[in-house]
Design an enzyme around this catalytic site. Structure first.
Site, mmCIF file in Angstrom:
data_model
loop_
_atom_site.group_PDB
_atom_site.id
_atom_site.type_symbol
_atom_site.label_atom_id
_atom_site.label_comp_id
_atom_site.label_asym_id
_atom_site.label_seq_id
_atom_site.Cartn_x
_atom_site.Cartn_y
_atom_site.Cartn_z
ATOM 1 N N ASP B 36 69.772 58.943 40.906
ATOM 2 C CA ASP B 36 68.592 59.042 40.053
ATOM 3 C C ASP B 36 68.736 58.284 38.740
ATOM 4 O O ASP B 36 67.749 58.059 38.043
ATOM 5 C CB ASP B 36 68.262 60.518 39.772
ATOM 6 N N ASP B 287 29.287 27.228 30.313
ATOM 7 C CA ASP B 287 30.330 26.981 31.305
ATOM 8 C C ASP B 287 30.751 28.263 32.013
ATOM 9 O O ASP B 287 31.429 28.223 33.027
ATOM 10 C CB ASP B 287 31.533 26.335 30.639
ATOM 11 N N GLY B 422 34.043 25.884 36.584
ATOM 12 C CA GLY B 422 32.729 25.632 37.155
ATOM 13 C C GLY B 422 32.560 24.302 37.879
ATOM 14 O O GLY B 422 32.341 24.262 39.090
ATOM 15 N N LEU B 423 32.738 23.204 37.172
ATOM 16 C CA LEU B 423 32.464 21.911 37.778
ATOM 17 C C LEU B 423 33.452 21.587 38.874
ATOM 18 O O LEU B 423 33.104 21.037 39.914
ATOM 19 C CB LEU B 423 32.524 20.816 36.712
#
Ligand code: SF4
Ligand code: SF4
Lengths: 477, 549
Positions: B36, B287, B422-423
């Site tokens: 432990d 954007d 995005g683009l």
């Protein structure tokens, strides 16, 4: 199993612990600060042990034997240990899992067995490629006395030969870290097939069960001629192949490795099988194999150039191949190894080192670092000292290091701070705190997870110890 | 018995360790076997703490069981007190010691130490880590603060005129996901609006500070999983109001400030106005259009999951397609939120069940824990971590809170990071056969982060691999970039429709980051329509049927 009983002849220096005391606290030869073969006193410690339990062995065993599954019967703690130690990120679907005991299982035994059957059935349905299923005992399963051996037998019969079901203990009350491999391998020994011409089981003629460990055990008896070599203890596949090639050139063989890469393909054994320890923690396995008539070749461990050579020489001798021939066959590899090790000598020579106990690999590595790299050994801690199997190593250990067995972590930390070693080998719980105190550390666990055996890895092994020191020099922050 | 491969929470004593380790002058004696002690490395390795957790383990062995494990415990307590000289001691059992019933708390108390000893009863076979943390914090607060409690009937005295309103921040622990930075951020936020922060607890607190918790005007519950129980007791005992809004995201931080204003007697609107964060503008800038309707699956602890869902929908414009939590104690909150987002709540700590739900929902982004990162890798979906359990890479060196104004900025950056810009996304759609894009193009800003194949990354070691904490993790720097895997490989109950060669080729032209979804949708469609062979037409019919790509 070769547990020392008063009537059993014991070889000099062999201190096999009596059943039930795996950490050797009650071992016959060792009480207080007894003397080892190398006449070094041993500091026996009792207190908080900052070490893993045997469950952790599953981390490498499940990679080594790819057709095996390890089912821990334990608590949430056991499952959490496994994922913390193994890391969740790497294995998409590991070949281990935990059957977590819940409140309702604690109510009654019959219940727990049914539950186990249910879990196992689900598991085997899900993973039809499994050939061996290990039921791995934990502290909770042992404290509630869940009989996993019986359960394994029952499940094995039910599986009708499709899957072999075995059981062993990985619990923290019985095993320390690498001892989990020892108990696992021991559970497989009875299922290893007898080699051609061998008795199905039991002792060779004239030998007493339990005393078949090494030749010296019974000077007068002629041993069976060697029929095969069994290398015991998990080592990297790539290292196995290297050793296999060397043994081939020496005409030593056939050579089998235990554990095998596929659990369903257990190597054959019997009288005539010579066994060579590749890892220092397979003590019980050796005793179980001895009961099947195998004989241990006394040798140091194959770490570093020297250790590897002595290991090979000892094996070759059994096949009547002399030292000169071994040196000849290994000349190029030894030279490469020496060069690779030498590169780190400047960093490590005369630097002092302190080992906290972890895997039982500490003494052989200390021997390598002391003899081949000129390090000064301050303290060499081991969780458990098997005097018989460690005798050759102890005899080679340079200087007069403090040998300690067991642990009282706070006192050991006091000694370490007082010693101010250049390098500390310790577990993951201690490394960063010691670094923060200004000491350099090497994680012990890496020594179990990295290929370090043999000539080709000797340089890597040295580098593992050099790196923390090099890094400390490098950093300007 | 429950078959478990990975667990979201550790045992309850690990929760107790998170409290003890967070504080100063606390020592925890744990009756437990040697294995432990692994729990130490959670703190020293994963969180990179430079001190050992203040925990002494008795590490009893099998040979002790018949004999005197109780004596071992007493020795450990005595020695720990002598060596570490704590101001307060916690004493308890782990799962194994619970079975041997030594009553560690009682034994420790019988030693008559000159400091408070708090016995912990954490039922290991019923409860888990968060509960253990909560219970431990509650017991400590009670033990230390109760002697300072006013008589029950006495009303709380008014804050003297001219004195700034004050509060305590409750809940941050050791090993907490971003707790260090959240605490700094919220302290800064509160101080900026004129609220004094008296005590932060348990993180960094002393026993003496816990004793004085009742002095502040109110309590802020930053992490309900840990602090709700203690704060409720403080409310009953000291009549301290509690602020319970968790300030993750812009909207929630504003609500938080309003709630603070309410209990502190401040003017809310001016507080909210003064808060500045970039997220609203970044999210509105053109954007960010491509973020619209991104399908996101959210799983974690209840607090983080619910908070993330609000940010995802209201502040990022995502679509929440799944929401769940692993801690049943807070299931009610998750159910309420799931209803609001129109999804089925997933309350489970079964990792396989979560994987199945994610597979089913086919999201484009997963916001989860380390475990979901793992699932994401298998399914070829991006993932960001928003909740414990986490790994070493989720304790960054830089300041990165999840809460407050800066937290909102961090959320925006980290969630957008794995998504295609995005683009770039459009270009890929149009010119997917451009050899430089290839079929498995990752977002260009992630190029260098493609993870190694996990199967080969550790090639040579004996086990074929190394533990994550000891080896460089292949996934460590690449939490979001994943190669596609084939989610369709999983066997399904029904007969699986077959792809003909042409359709398979067409599928290959679809950018990898939506390919898995397209495959899934098409197969689902085929199955629904009873189509056995999937053709190019089936592919496009499915596309029309489900809408979108
Ligand atoms: S094999 Fe090992 S345990 Fe057995 S007698 Fe030899 S030294 Fe002792
Ligand atoms: S020490 Fe025991 S209880 Fe703890 S993880 Fe190991 S087997 Fe499980």
């Amino acid at each position: 199993m070769n547990r020392s009983t008063p009537s059993t002849p014991t070889i000099p220096g062999c201190a096999s612990p009596p059943a039930g005391t795996r950490d050797g606290a009650g071992s016959g030869l060792a009480n207080g600060t007894g003397a080892t073969n190398g006449e070094l006193p041993v500091l026996k410690e009792r207190g908080q042990r900052e070490v893993f339990c045997g469950l952790t062995g599953i981390i490498w065993l499940h990679r080594k034997m790819q057709d095996a599954f390890f089912l821990i019967i334990g608590s949430r703690t056991c499952a959490h240990l496994m994922q913390s130690a193994a890391g969740v990120m790497i294995f998409a679907e590991p070949r281990f899992g935990t059957a977590i005991i819940e409140e309702k299982d604690l109510a009654g035994m019959a219940d727990a067995n049914e539950e186990l059957d249910r879990v196992v059935t689900r598991l085997l349905d899900r993973r039809p490629e499994i050939r061996t299923l290990f039921l791995v005992g934990s502290c909770p399963s042992e404290v509630i006395k869940l009989d996993l051996a019986r359960a394994a037998q029952r499940l094995d019969t039910e599986a009708g030969g499709e899957v072999r079901v075995l059981s062993y203990s990985g619990s923290g009350i019985e095993t320390t870290f690498t001892q989990g491999e020892d108990t696992c391998l021991t559970s497989m020994v009875p299922h290893m097939p007898p080699h051609a011409g061998a008795e199905p089981s039991a002792s060779r003629p004239g030998g007493t069960i339990g005393s078949t460990g090494t030749r010296e055990a019974e000077p007068g008896t002629a041993p069976a001629p060697p029929t095969s070599l069994l290398v015991v203890g998990t080592i990297a596949d790539v290292v196995e192949d290297q050793f296999q090639r060397i043994f081939g050139k020496l005409g030593v063989g056939p050579v089998h490795f235990f554990p095998p890469r596929r659990s369903a393909e257990l190597p054959p054994i019997g009288p005539g099988t010579r066994m060579l320890m590749a890892q220092p923690w397979v003590n019980d396995t050796m005793a179980a194999l001895a009961q099947r008539g195998c004989e241990r070749i006394d040798a140091p461990f194959p770490f570093g150039v020297e250790g590897t050579t002595e290991w090979l020489v000892a094996a070759a001798a059994e096949w009547g191949v002399g030292r000169e021939r071994v040196l000849e066959v290994t000349a190029a590899a030894r030279e490469r190894g020496r060069r690779a090790v030498a590169r780190h000598r400047a960093t490590l020579e005369d630097r002092s080192i302190f080992f906290f106990p972890d895997s039982q690999i500490e003494i052989p590595l200390a021997r390598f670092l002391g003899r081949e790299l000129g390090m000064r050994l301050l303290e060499v801690g081991t969780p458990f000292l098997h005097r018989g199997h460690m005798a050759r190593e102890l005899a080679l250990l340079p200087g007069t290091p403090r040998l300690s067995e067991g642990q009282h972590v706070d006192r050991q930390l006091d000694r370490c701070r007082a010693d101010q070693p250049d390098l500390v080998v310790c577990g993951l719980g201690l490394a960063n705190p010691l670094e923060a105190e200004g000491l350099s550390t090497k994680w012990a666990i890496e020594l179990v997870f990295t290929p370090i055996h043999g000539y080709e890895q000797a340089g890597d092994l040295a580098e593992l110890f050099a790196r923390p020191l090099v890094r400390r020099e490098l950093l300007e922050v | 018995m429950e078959l478990t491969i990975w667990t979201y929470e550790g045992p309850p004593h690990v929760g107790a360790m998170r409290i003890a380790t967070a504080m100063k002058g606390v020592h925890y004696v744990l009756h437990a076997p040697q294995g432990d002690t692994y729990a130490d490395l959670l703190f020293t390795m994963i969180e990179r703490r430079d001190h050992r957790p203040p925990v002494t383990y008795t590490t009893f062995q099998a040979q002790d069981l018949g004999g005197d494990t109780a004596e071992l415990l007493k020795t450990a307590v005595r020695e720990a007190h002598e060596r570490f000289k704590p101001d307060v001691m916690l004493v308890g059992a782990s799962c194994t010691a619970e079975l041997i019933q030594d009553n560690p708390g009682g034994l420790a108390e019988s030693l008559g130490l000159p400091i408070p000893v708090v016995p912990l009863e954490l039922p290991a076979y019923q409860r888990k880590e968060n509960w253990g943390a909560s219970e431990t914090f509650y017991q400590l607060v009670r033990a230390l603060a109760a002697p300072h409690a006013p008589p029950p009937a006495e009303p709380r005295p008014e804050r003297p005129a001219g004195q700034a309103p004050s509060c305590n921040l409750l809940g941050p622990t050791a090993l907490g996901f971003r707790h260090r930075d959240d605490t700094a951020e919220i302290r800064r936020l509160l101080e900026a609006v004129g609220v004094e922060v008296r005590v932060v607890a348990p993180l960094g607190a002393t026993a003496h500070e816990l004793a004085r918790l009742g002095e502040a005007d109110f309590n802020v519950v930053l992490y309900p999983e840990v602090a709700h129980a203690a704060a409720s007791w403080l409310k009953r005992t000291f009549k301290q109001p509690m602020v319970t809004t968790v300030p993750i995201g812009v909207g929630a931080t504003r609500d938080f400030l309003r709630e603070v204003a309410g209990v502190a007697g401040l003017e809310a609107d001016s507080l909210v106005e003064r808060m500045h964060t970039q997220l609203p503008w970044y999210s509105r800038s053109v954007d960010s259009n491509y973020l619209t309707g991104k399908r996101v699956f959210i799983f974690g602890d209840a607090t983080h999951a619910v908070a993330a869902a609000r940010v995802a929908r209201d502040e990022m414009g995502f679509e929440v397609v799944g929401l769940g939590a692993y801690n049943r104690e807070f299931a009610r909150e998750v159910r309420a939120a799931a209803k609001e987002y129109g999804v089925e709540p997933l309350i489970t700590d079964d990792y396989l069940e979560v994987e199945e739900a994610i597979r089913e929902a086919a999201p484009e982004l997963i916001l989860g824990t380390q475990m979901e990162r793992h699932i994401a890798k298998r399914l070829g979906i991006f993932c960001q971590v928003i909740s414990a359990p986490v790994h070493v890479q989720d304790f960054p060196a830089r300041y990165s809170p999840l809460m407050g104004p800066e937290g909102a900025n961090v959320l925006f950056d980290s969630w957008v990071h794995p998504l295609m810009m995005g683009l770039e996304e459009h270009l890929l759609g149009m010119f997917q056969e451009d050899f430089e894009f290839g079929n498995d193009t990752l977002p260009s800003h992630l190029r260098a982060e493609v993870p190694n194949d996990p199967a080969t990354a550790n090639g040579g070691s004996p086990a074929g691999s190394a533990p994550a904490i000891t080896a460089a993790e292949p996934g460590a720097s690449a939490d979001s970039a994943v190669p596609e895997s084939d989610p369709a490989a999983e066997p399904d109950g029904d007969i699986d429709p077959e792809w003909n060669a042409e359709a398979e080729k067409e599928l290959g032209k679809i950018p990898f980051f939506v390919r898995g979804k397209a495959r899934r949708n098409t197969e689902r469609f085929a199955r629904e329509q009873g189509v056995v062979e999937i053709s190019v037409d089936t592919l496009y019919e499915a596309k029309a049927h489900f809408g979108g790509r």
